[in-house]
Motif scaffolding. Structure first.
Motif, PDB file in Angstrom:
ATOM      1  N   VAL A 156      10.136   4.180  -0.665  1.00 43.39           N
ATOM      2  CA  VAL A 156       9.149   4.422  -1.715  1.00 43.39           C
ATOM      3  C   VAL A 156       8.290   5.665  -1.455  1.00 43.39           C
ATOM      4  O   VAL A 156       8.364   6.298  -0.401  1.00 43.39           O
ATOM      5  N   SER A 157       7.440   5.944  -2.442  1.00 36.13           N
ATOM      6  CA  SER A 157       6.684   7.201  -2.479  1.00 36.13           C
ATOM      7  C   SER A 157       5.795   7.402  -1.260  1.00 36.13           C
ATOM      8  O   SER A 157       5.687   8.520  -0.735  1.00 36.13           O
ATOM      9  N   GLY A 158       5.124   6.344  -0.796  1.00 39.71           N
ATOM     10  CA  GLY A 158       4.257   6.492   0.365  1.00 39.71           C
ATOM     11  C   GLY A 158       5.036   6.817   1.622  1.00 39.71           C
ATOM     12  O   GLY A 158       4.587   7.617   2.464  1.00 39.71           O
ATOM     13  N   GLU A 159       6.200   6.207   1.767  1.00 33.25           N
ATOM     14  CA  GLU A 159       7.066   6.506   2.911  1.00 33.25           C
ATOM     15  C   GLU A 159       7.510   7.966   2.869  1.00 33.25           C
ATOM     16  O   GLU A 159       7.546   8.660   3.896  1.00 33.25           O
ATOM     17  N   TYR A 160       7.864   8.418   1.677  1.00 28.77           N
ATOM     18  CA  TYR A 160       8.280   9.813   1.468  1.00 28.77           C
ATOM     19  C   TYR A 160       7.126  10.764   1.764  1.00 28.77           C
ATOM     20  O   TYR A 160       7.284  11.757   2.489  1.00 28.77           O
TER      21      TYR A 160
ATOM     22  N   TYR B  58      13.492   9.498  -2.619  1.00 29.25           N
ATOM     23  CA  TYR B  58      13.086  10.828  -3.062  1.00 29.25           C
ATOM     24  C   TYR B  58      13.628  11.906  -2.134  1.00 29.25           C
ATOM     25  O   TYR B  58      13.551  13.098  -2.464  1.00 29.25           O
ATOM     26  N   HIS B  59      14.154  11.513  -0.989  1.00 34.01           N
ATOM     27  CA  HIS B  59      14.771  12.462  -0.066  1.00 34.01           C
ATOM     28  C   HIS B  59      16.199  12.826  -0.473  1.00 34.01           C
ATOM     29  O   HIS B  59      16.823  13.665   0.187  1.00 34.01           O
TER      30      HIS B  59
ATOM     31  N   GLY C 249       0.802  -1.214   0.000  1.00 29.62           N
ATOM     32  CA  GLY C 249       0.000   0.000   0.000  1.00 29.62           C
ATOM     33  C   GLY C 249       0.834   1.262   0.000  1.00 29.62           C
ATOM     34  O   GLY C 249       0.298   2.359  -0.190  1.00 29.62           O
ATOM     35  N   PHE C 250       2.155   1.126   0.192  1.00 30.34           N
ATOM     36  CA  PHE C 250       3.030   2.293   0.229  1.00 30.34           C
ATOM     37  C   PHE C 250       3.340   2.857  -1.158  1.00 30.34           C
ATOM     38  O   PHE C 250       4.059   3.847  -1.266  1.00 30.34           O
ATOM     39  N   TYR C 251       2.830   2.236  -2.212  1.00 29.39           N
ATOM     40  CA  TYR C 251       3.124   2.707  -3.568  1.00 29.39           C
ATOM     41  C   TYR C 251       2.138   3.759  -4.079  1.00 29.39           C
ATOM     42  O   TYR C 251       2.282   4.239  -5.199  1.00 29.39           O
ATOM     43  N   GLY C 252       1.125   4.095  -3.289  1.00 24.06           N
ATOM     44  CA  GLY C 252       0.046   4.939  -3.775  1.00 24.06           C
ATOM     45  C   GLY C 252       0.469   6.197  -4.516  1.00 24.06           C
ATOM     46  O   GLY C 252       0.050   6.422  -5.662  1.00 24.06           O
ATOM     47  N   PRO C 253       1.314   7.051  -3.928  1.00 26.40           N
ATOM     48  CA  PRO C 253       1.695   8.275  -4.635  1.00 26.40           C
ATOM     49  C   PRO C 253       2.461   8.021  -5.938  1.00 26.40           C
ATOM     50  O   PRO C 253       2.342   8.806  -6.875  1.00 26.40           O
ATOM     51  N   PHE C 254       3.220   6.923  -6.007  1.00 23.19           N
ATOM     52  CA  PHE C 254       3.947   6.622  -7.243  1.00 23.19           C
ATOM     53  C   PHE C 254       2.977   6.412  -8.396  1.00 23.19           C
ATOM     54  O   PHE C 254       3.239   6.817  -9.532  1.00 23.19           O
ATOM     55  N   ARG C 255       1.855   5.769  -8.121  1.00 26.33           N
ATOM     56  CA  ARG C 255       0.896   5.516  -9.196  1.00 26.33           C
ATOM     57  C   ARG C 255       0.291   6.818  -9.692  1.00 26.33           C
ATOM     58  O   ARG C 255      -0.108   6.937 -10.843  1.00 26.33           O
ATOM     59  N   ASP C 256       0.238   7.818  -8.815  1.00 25.98           N
ATOM     60  CA  ASP C 256      -0.147   9.164  -9.222  1.00 25.98           C
ATOM     61  C   ASP C 256       0.959   9.758 -10.092  1.00 25.98           C
ATOM     62  O   ASP C 256       0.691  10.354 -11.143  1.00 25.98           O
ATOM     63  N   ALA C 257       2.210   9.566  -9.671  1.00 23.34           N
ATOM     64  CA  ALA C 257       3.346  10.144 -10.389  1.00 23.34           C
ATOM     65  C   ALA C 257       3.550   9.521 -11.758  1.00 23.34           C
ATOM     66  O   ALA C 257       3.912  10.194 -12.721  1.00 23.34           O
TER      67      ALA C 257
ATOM     68  N   ALA D 293      11.009  -0.178   1.766  1.00 22.27           N
ATOM     69  CA  ALA D 293      12.114  -0.248   2.716  1.00 22.27           C
ATOM     70  C   ALA D 293      11.644  -0.413   4.163  1.00 22.27           C
ATOM     71  O   ALA D 293      11.921  -1.423   4.805  1.00 22.27           O
ATOM     72  N   LEU D 294      10.921   0.553   4.683  1.00 18.93           N
ATOM     73  CA  LEU D 294      10.761   0.664   6.129  1.00 18.93           C
ATOM     74  C   LEU D 294      10.042  -0.505   6.774  1.00 18.93           C
ATOM     75  O   LEU D 294      10.439  -0.954   7.848  1.00 18.93           O
ATOM     76  N   SER D 295       8.996  -1.009   6.151  1.00 19.37           N
ATOM     77  CA  SER D 295       8.280  -2.138   6.735  1.00 19.37           C
ATOM     78  C   SER D 295       8.928  -3.471   6.399  1.00 19.37           C
ATOM     79  O   SER D 295       8.423  -4.526   6.823  1.00 19.37           O
ATOM     80  N   TYR D 296      10.055  -3.435   5.686  1.00 12.12           N
ATOM     81  CA  TYR D 296      10.694  -4.670   5.219  1.00 12.12           C
ATOM     82  C   TYR D 296      12.188  -4.701   5.551  1.00 12.12           C
ATOM     83  O   TYR D 296      12.962  -5.392   4.898  1.00 12.12           O
ATOM     84  N   LEU D 297      12.578  -3.982   6.607  1.00 13.85           N
ATOM     85  CA  LEU D 297      13.986  -3.982   6.996  1.00 13.85           C
ATOM     86  C   LEU D 297      14.429  -5.350   7.490  1.00 13.85           C
ATOM     87  O   LEU D 297      15.615  -5.698   7.399  1.00 13.85           O
ATOM     88  N   ASP D 298      13.488  -6.152   7.987  1.00 14.36           N
ATOM     89  CA  ASP D 298      13.851  -7.519   8.366  1.00 14.36           C
ATOM     90  C   ASP D 298      14.266  -8.323   7.140  1.00 14.36           C
ATOM     91  O   ASP D 298      15.167  -9.177   7.211  1.00 14.36           O
ATOM     92  N   ILE D 299      13.641  -8.046   5.988  1.00 15.48           N
ATOM     93  CA  ILE D 299      14.000  -8.741   4.752  1.00 15.48           C
ATOM     94  C   ILE D 299      15.372  -8.280   4.280  1.00 15.48           C
ATOM     95  O   ILE D 299      16.195  -9.093   3.828  1.00 15.48           O
ATOM     96  N   VAL D 300      15.643  -6.981   4.400  1.00 14.05           N
ATOM     97  CA  VAL D 300      16.979  -6.467   4.048  1.00 14.05           C
ATOM     98  C   VAL D 300      18.033  -7.153   4.909  1.00 14.05           C
ATOM     99  O   VAL D 300      19.079  -7.595   4.409  1.00 14.05           O
ATOM    100  N   TYR D 301      17.752  -7.256   6.201  1.00 18.70           N
ATOM    101  CA  TYR D 301      18.715  -7.873   7.119  1.00 18.70           C
ATOM    102  C   TYR D 301      18.960  -9.338   6.764  1.00 18.70           C
ATOM    103  O   TYR D 301      20.107  -9.792   6.717  1.00 18.70           O
ATOM    104  N   GLN D 302      17.882 -10.076   6.524  1.00 20.36           N
ATOM    105  CA  GLN D 302      18.043 -11.486   6.166  1.00 20.36           C
ATOM    106  C   GLN D 302      18.808 -11.639   4.850  1.00 20.36           C
ATOM    107  O   GLN D 302      19.638 -12.542   4.713  1.00 20.36           O
ATOM    108  N   ALA D 303      18.516 -10.769   3.901  1.00 28.67           N
ATOM    109  CA  ALA D 303      19.229 -10.821   2.616  1.00 28.67           C
ATOM    110  C   ALA D 303      20.718 -10.568   2.823  1.00 28.67           C
ATOM    111  O   ALA D 303      21.562 -11.228   2.212  1.00 28.67           O
TER     112      ALA D 303
END
Length: 329
Positions: free
Chosen positions: A273-277, A313-314, A199-207, A250-260
């Motif tokens: 991503v855009s929603g986080e921004y 985007y930051h 659901g964090f992709y919402g603004p990107f779909r606008d962009a 990124a933010l809700s999936y840092l556990d996946i980054v760590y495991q990777a």
């Protein structure tokens, strides 16, 4: 042991001490800045849901690239809105489409700028899905042939990195073969290896004007509840030849980054991503948070989890803050 011999606070007493012992640092070389190019000339229109981000014509995209290069940023990812759409997204590999034109123009103006091309079809298809659709189902293997064309067209335009974001099975091996057959053996593949249906992709779909016109993308993007499956996706993409793997969002999936990071010796990227921004920007504009502090804390958490590269985007704001000494890296 006496209590006063155990004082970790000693190393936190001043800013120079804290920086000296800091375990993770956010550097401009870590960051990739996404841009959105559109048809036309002299276009610069702010994206309402992403304050500070713009739809840019190619001429203004070059100016932006020159400005951010002067700030110390060295990498951009180019997304685009095409002049036309059809059922297979053929404008995605049209050499005169905004993305290919922007890649050529930016590479000519700034040969040392690292340019990433987003390899997907959603913003180019008239149905908004990331591949060729048959009976409301995205046909995996038919889509691979189209993705090959997109990747090769971006490499021909001068992209240093192509980044497949479609989540089709087998696309890394297919794109690698297509690039190699056309002589682009040194073009890097950065795979969106674990891309979640978020659901964090919402603004990107606008962009990017890329919302699907029916259904959603859960038949090919990953279920947010799954972690082990992400490791399988990452392992498969590494076996197929991905040079860099990515976790998105990124933010809700840092556990996946760590495991990777624990299993992968190749560079790892994550996409802020855009929603986080947009959430940070909205809260900051309301005076609810300290934007600089929050942004640096978020980016540092991505580095701490194991990311080598952060698409964000930051990036431009961070470059300005660092240049002016407004934040600590």
């Amino acid at each position: 042991m006496k209590l006063n011999t155990l004082r970790p606070r000693r190393l936190r007493l001043s800013a120079p001490l804290r920086v000296m012992v800091r375990e993770n640092h956010v550097c401009l070389n870590d960051l990739i800045y996404p841009i959105f190019v559109v048809p036309g000339t002299n276009v610069k229109e702010e994206i309402p849901s992403m304050p500070g981000c713009y739809h840019l014509s190619v001429d203004n995209a070059v100016r932006l690239a020159e400005d951010i290069y002067a700030l110390g940023l060295r990498a951009i990812e180019v997304f685009g809105l095409p002049a036309y759409k059809d059922e297979i997204g053929s404008s995605a590999w049209d050499p005169q489409s905004p993305v290919q034109c922007a890649i050529r123009a930016i590479k000519k103006a700034l040969p040392d700028m690292v340019i990433v091309g987003d390899v997907c079809l959603c913003q180019y298809t008239d149905h908004g899905h990331c591949g060729q659709v048959k009976d409301h189902y995205v046909d995996n293997d038919a889509t691979l042939k189209l993705l090959n064309k997109v990747a090769v067209s971006q490499a021909e335009a001068g992209a240093d990195i192509v980044a497949p974001s479609d989540m089709m099975d087998g696309r890394i091996a297919s794109i690698r073969q297509a690039l190699d057959e056309e002589g682009f053996i040194n073009t890097i593949i950065m795979s969106y290896a674990a891309k979640y249906a978020s659901g964090f992709y919402g603004p990107f779909r606008d962009a990017a004007d890329s919302a699907p016109h029916f259904g959603d993308r859960r038949q090919y993007q990953m279920d947010p509840a799954n972690g082990r499956e992400a490791m399988k996706e990452i392992d498969l993409d590494l076996e197929e030849g991905a040079d860099i793997i990515m976790v998105k969002p990124a933010l809700s999936y840092l556990d996946i980054v760590y495991q990777a990071r624990q299993r992968c010796q190749r560079p790892i990227a994550t996409y802020n991503v855009s929603g986080e921004y947009a959430m940070v920007k909205a809260a900051a504009r309301n005076g609810w948070i300290d934007e600089k502090r929050i942004v640096m804390e978020e980016l540092t958490s991505m580095k701490r989890a194991g990311a080598d590269i952060i698409i964000t985007y930051h990036a431009v704001d961070v470059a300005k803050w660092l240049k002016n000494g407004e934040v600590e890296a």
